[in-house]
Design a protein around this motif. Structure first.
Motif, mmCIF file in Angstrom:
data_model
loop_
_atom_site.group_PDB
_atom_site.id
_atom_site.type_symbol
_atom_site.label_atom_id
_atom_site.label_comp_id
_atom_site.label_asym_id
_atom_site.label_seq_id
_atom_site.Cartn_x
_atom_site.Cartn_y
_atom_site.Cartn_z
ATOM 1 N N GLU A 420 0.812 -1.206 0.000
ATOM 2 C CA GLU A 420 0.000 0.000 0.000
ATOM 3 C C GLU A 420 0.847 1.259 0.000
ATOM 4 O OE1 GLU A 420 -3.040 0.093 -0.594
ATOM 5 O OE2 GLU A 420 -3.643 -1.975 -0.262
ATOM 6 N N SER A 421 1.927 1.251 0.815
ATOM 7 C CA SER A 421 2.735 2.464 0.861
ATOM 8 C C SER A 421 3.475 2.649 -0.455
ATOM 9 C CB SER A 421 3.715 2.413 2.029
ATOM 10 O OG SER A 421 4.614 1.346 1.859
ATOM 11 N N ALA A 424 1.205 3.864 -3.075
ATOM 12 C CA ALA A 424 0.928 5.277 -2.922
ATOM 13 C C ALA A 424 2.052 6.125 -3.501
ATOM 14 C CB ALA A 424 0.745 5.599 -1.440
ATOM 15 N N TYR B 15 -1.957 2.820 5.508
ATOM 16 C CA TYR B 15 -0.824 2.361 4.705
ATOM 17 C C TYR B 15 -0.780 3.237 3.464
ATOM 18 C CZ TYR B 15 -1.635 -1.972 7.364
ATOM 19 O OH TYR B 15 -1.824 -2.897 8.344
ATOM 20 N N GLY B 16 0.192 4.104 3.394
ATOM 21 C CA GLY B 16 0.232 5.010 2.242
ATOM 22 C C GLY B 16 -1.014 5.882 2.244
ATOM 23 N N THR B 17 -1.839 5.728 1.228
ATOM 24 C CA THR B 17 -3.073 6.517 1.185
ATOM 25 C C THR B 17 -4.269 5.679 1.602
ATOM 26 O OG1 THR B 17 -3.306 5.911 -1.122
ATOM 27 C CG2 THR B 17 -2.279 8.022 -0.672
ATOM 28 N N PHE B 18 -3.996 4.383 1.885
ATOM 29 C CA PHE B 18 -5.089 3.466 2.172
ATOM 30 C C PHE B 18 -5.365 3.414 3.666
ATOM 31 C CE2 PHE B 18 -6.272 -0.955 3.260
ATOM 32 C CZ PHE B 18 -7.512 -0.982 2.658
ATOM 33 N N ASN B 319 1.662 -3.237 -6.190
ATOM 34 C CA ASN B 319 3.011 -2.831 -5.837
ATOM 35 C C ASN B 319 3.907 -2.772 -7.059
ATOM 36 O OD1 ASN B 319 5.402 -2.313 -4.678
ATOM 37 N ND2 ASN B 319 5.177 -3.819 -3.039
#
Lengths: 426, 333
Positions: A420-421, A424, B15-18, B319
């Motif tokens: 997820e990161s 992003a 997580y990030g934008t999630f 990813n």
């Protein structure tokens, strides 16, 4: 602390029963020792060939007088002189003589000695001919006060004593005194490699079967890593102790067996044992950090073994391929440099100490470099270890690893956090 | 005063934008079975990992037995992860003993309890067999035994019955109920609602990281109860004065769901049926929705749709960087 001990105990007793360990701990050195014994046996007991009785000689220079009695020679054959090669060859073919040799007209210049025969000659035949030649020359020169043996080989043995350490190396055992440090380093290196790989593969296994999920809710990553390193370190120490005991027994009782008498020339200098424990002990910690990190990010055993080759072989191949450098010039630039680089330091330094006198300040500097590198590696590996422990089947690139090592606080990454990161960022 | 086993206040995890978990608050009490429900990817596992201190919440507070999580507290927790496994080359009883000692038990004690649990699970004769020789169901049972070996005050089980046959499911369910009686707090996480429906005392339903529903199972059901009854029998059901509509009851075989007019009551309909000889009933019950029905009512979307969407997200473009590059940044083929 008790968890660390529990993990250490478990790692020790789990791995000591593993076939992979038993093979590495007992199998490999047994093979090395077995090959050595064979070597000793074949050198000490050459197969005897039947002696010759009729020898022909074609002396085109006129050095040898076949009727001159030569003292202290060991040969028992009769020599027949021929004027040319053709007549000698005719008698050889007719079976009147078994062998003939030629002193060619340019013998004084080149010293070549052709020998012709249809049969296998005893090992000492050439030596006998040389005795014959030297005996004739000395008789003609009128040398009478030197026994033939001294004329043949004036210096039989030398010993030299290194006064700094008091160690004496005698010439007869020189090959063995040189081989001993090498094999000694090799055994230490094998122990380090075996235990390092057990550490890495254990981690891969724990990740693969997901028991790591339970472990991380029970112990901290630091406890887990420390427990493993201690347990397997003790295992490596056990392995080395067994070998040292075997070596001492072999050196004590081996020479009593006739064909192993060459073993009496091997010395195991105590300073080399101490250096071995120090350098390979630290080297183990250095490698353990790298291997633990590799084990954590490797997806499977195949991949982890590749990583392990990357990590372990650089410590082993250069000193082995450059062994001549170590023997001929233990304090030369190549050997000195290799003994300073953390990867190659254990193998190289222990060999250098075995081969010659290493300045104490170099030993201290090398140890210090290794110690500092080990601390840095452990610190970085600890981060990668925590980060990658719950990460399954993800390929990790170097940039990512550097980011992890560089970040101030590291927490477990999971496939969710990573994807997820990353998603992003992209 | 009853001290809660888990107390969670406004935790979030991004997580990030999630946003995996979004402002979640709930409590789990001692001596109850607490169901954590929701589709795959709803944030259940992330929440559990935060409770277990594997992940740290970005914001919010988590207390276990009134305290911040610590090494000592971890000894009081038993965790059955969703991704599970055991050392394969080691005898079962040794694995159990080792994990028991890590949880603070003395070796002989861990071994004794391990044997006792294996007896309970009807595996005592196989204690010295290696894990790899066990069937998947047996391994599951051993895994459960490991979870409760150190007699924790709180157990957290993620998808506890996946892969278990009905007999073994019942065996584990009974053991869980026993633990509840002893006062253990039990958190059960599942995306299959029917698995935990009958056992749970209270529930938490999460969807897309947010709290969707939270409360006692009975209360929740009552809250979402349909004004209607389910009957089995014969007669012209639509002719009854209190009935608004007639439909097939989704969670019964021959049942017919009678939705009632607001003015009608269950009693008035029953009286009408009983007084009219044209009707015969073999079953008459209050219409109670299943948790699945409730989820649909609450989330406004169907479980299957959310899970399908989650699966697709996992398989595509999650990813890009890591996927295309191998170790040391080399391009992987």
């Amino acid at each position: 602390m008790s968890k660390v001990i529990q993990i250490a105990i478990r790692e020790y007793f789990y791995n000591i029963r593993k076939p992979a360990f038993l093979f590495a701990a007992i199998g490999t050195p047994s093979m090395i020792v077995g090959m050595w014994i064979l070597l000793f046996a074949s050198v000490a007991n050459p197969s005897e060939r039947p002696p010759v009785s009729q020898v022909g000689m074609v002396d085109l220079v006129g050095i040898i007088d076949p009727d001159l009695p030569i003292e202290n020679t060991e040969f028992s054959f009769t020599i027949t002189s021929y004027p040319d090669e053709a007549s000698a060859r005719a008698d050889l073919d007719a079976g009147k003589i078994e062998v003939y040799f030629v002193l060619p007209s340019d013998f004084k210049q080149f010293g070549t000695l052709p020998i012709y025969t249809y049969r296998e000659l005893p090992n000492d035949f050439q030596y006998n001919i040389r005795q014959l030649i030297v005996g004739n020359i000395s008789a003609k020169s009128g040398i009478t006060d030197l026994p033939l043996a001294r004329l043949m080989d004036p210096v039989v043995d030398t010993t030299y004593t290194i006064l700094n350490t008091g160690r004496t190396i005698n010439n007869g055992g020189i090959v063995f005194s040189f081989l001993a440090p090498f094999f000694f380093s090799l055994l230490f290196w094998l122990a380090m490699q075996t235990t390092g790989n057990l550490l890495m593969n254990g981690l891969v296994e724990e990740k693969k079967n997901r028991i790591i999920e339970i472990l991380v809710t029970t112990v901290t990553p630091a406890q887990l890593l420390l427990g493993k390193i201690i347990g397997l370190g003790l295992l490596g120490l056990t392995q080395i102790s067994v070998w040292v005991v075997v070596t001492i027994l072999a050196l004590t009782f081996g020479p009593q067996i006739e064909f192993l008498s060459g073993l009496s020339n091997i010395q195991l200098p105590p300073e080399m044992v101490v250096a071995g424990l120090l350098f390979f002990g630290l080297g183990y910690l250095f490698n353990a950090g790298l291997l633990a990190g590799a084990g954590v990010i490797a997806g499977n055993e195949q991949q982890s073994n590749q990583y392990s080759a990357f990590i372990m072989l650089p410590g082993y191949l250069p000193p082995v391929f450059l062994i001549v450098e170590f023997i001929s010039n233990a304090n030369g630039p190549t050997a000195t440099l290799l003994s300073m680089i953390p990867f190659t330091a254990p193998f190289s330094m222990v060999m250098r100490i075995g081969f010659g006198v290493v300045p104490i300040e170099q030993i201290i500097i090398s140890l210090a470099i290794l110690l500092v590198s080990t601390i840095i590696i452990s610190w970085a590996a600890g981060k990668v270890f925590r980060w990658g422990l719950l990460l399954y089947g993800k390929k990790v690139n170097l940039r990512e690893l550097l980011r992890v090592v560089g970040s101030r606080k590291v927490s477990y990454a999971t496939s969710a956090t990573l994807s997820e990161s990353k998603g992003a960022e992209a | 005063m009853q001290q809660s086993a888990i107390s969670i206040e406004h935790i979030s995890k991004t997580y990030g934008t999630f946003k995996a978990v979004d402002d979640l608050s709930f409590e789990v009490n001692r001596g109850e079975i607490f169901a954590m429900l929701g589709p795959n990817g709803a944030g259940k596992s992330t929440t559990i990992r935060m409770i277990l201190d594997i992940l740290r919440p970005d914001t919010g507070k988590i207390a276990i037995f009134g305290e911040k999580i610590s090494e000592e507290l971890k000894h009081r927790i038993g965790y059955l992860p969703e991704e599970r496994g055991l050392y394969r080359e080691v005898p079962v009883i040794e694995v159990m003993t080792y994990l028991g000692t890590l949880k603070g038990l003395a070796r002989p004690e861990a071994q004794k309890r391990g044997m006792r649990l294996l007896e309970q699970l009807e595996l005592a004769d196989k204690a010295k067999k290696k894990v790899k020789e066990f069937s998947k169901g047996m391994q599951q049972k051993v895994q459960f035994a490991v979870t409760i070996l150190h007699e924790p005050d709180l157990i957290i089980v993620d998808e506890p019955f996946s892969g278990l046959d009905p007999v073994n499911t019942q065996l584990i369910k009974n053991m869980v109920k026993e633990l509840r009686q002893k006062g253990t707090a039990i958190v059960m996480s599942s995306h299959e609602m029917f698995q935990v429906e009958e056992m749970a005392d209270r529930l938490l339903m999460v969807n897309r990281g947010k709290l969707a529903l939270y409360g006692a199972v009975d209360e929740v059901r009552k809250q979402y109860a349909i004004h209607g009854i389910i009957v089995e029998g014969q007669g012209d059901w639509s002719a009854l004065t209190g009935v608004e509509s007639v439909e097939h009851a989704s969670n019964s075989r021959n049942g017919i769901l009678l939705r009632l007019k607001p003015s009608a009551t269950t009693d008035s309909v029953l009286t009408e049926i009983a007084s009219n000889h044209a009707y015969h009933i073999t079953k008459f019950e209050q219409a109670v929705p299943s948790l699945n029905d409730i989820f649909i009512a609450v989330a406004g979307e169907r479980l299957e749709d959310i899970e399908a969407e989650y699966k697709e997200k996992l398989s595509t473009g999650t990813n890009p960087v890591v996927k295309k590059r191998g170790f040391l940044g080399r391009k992987a083929k």
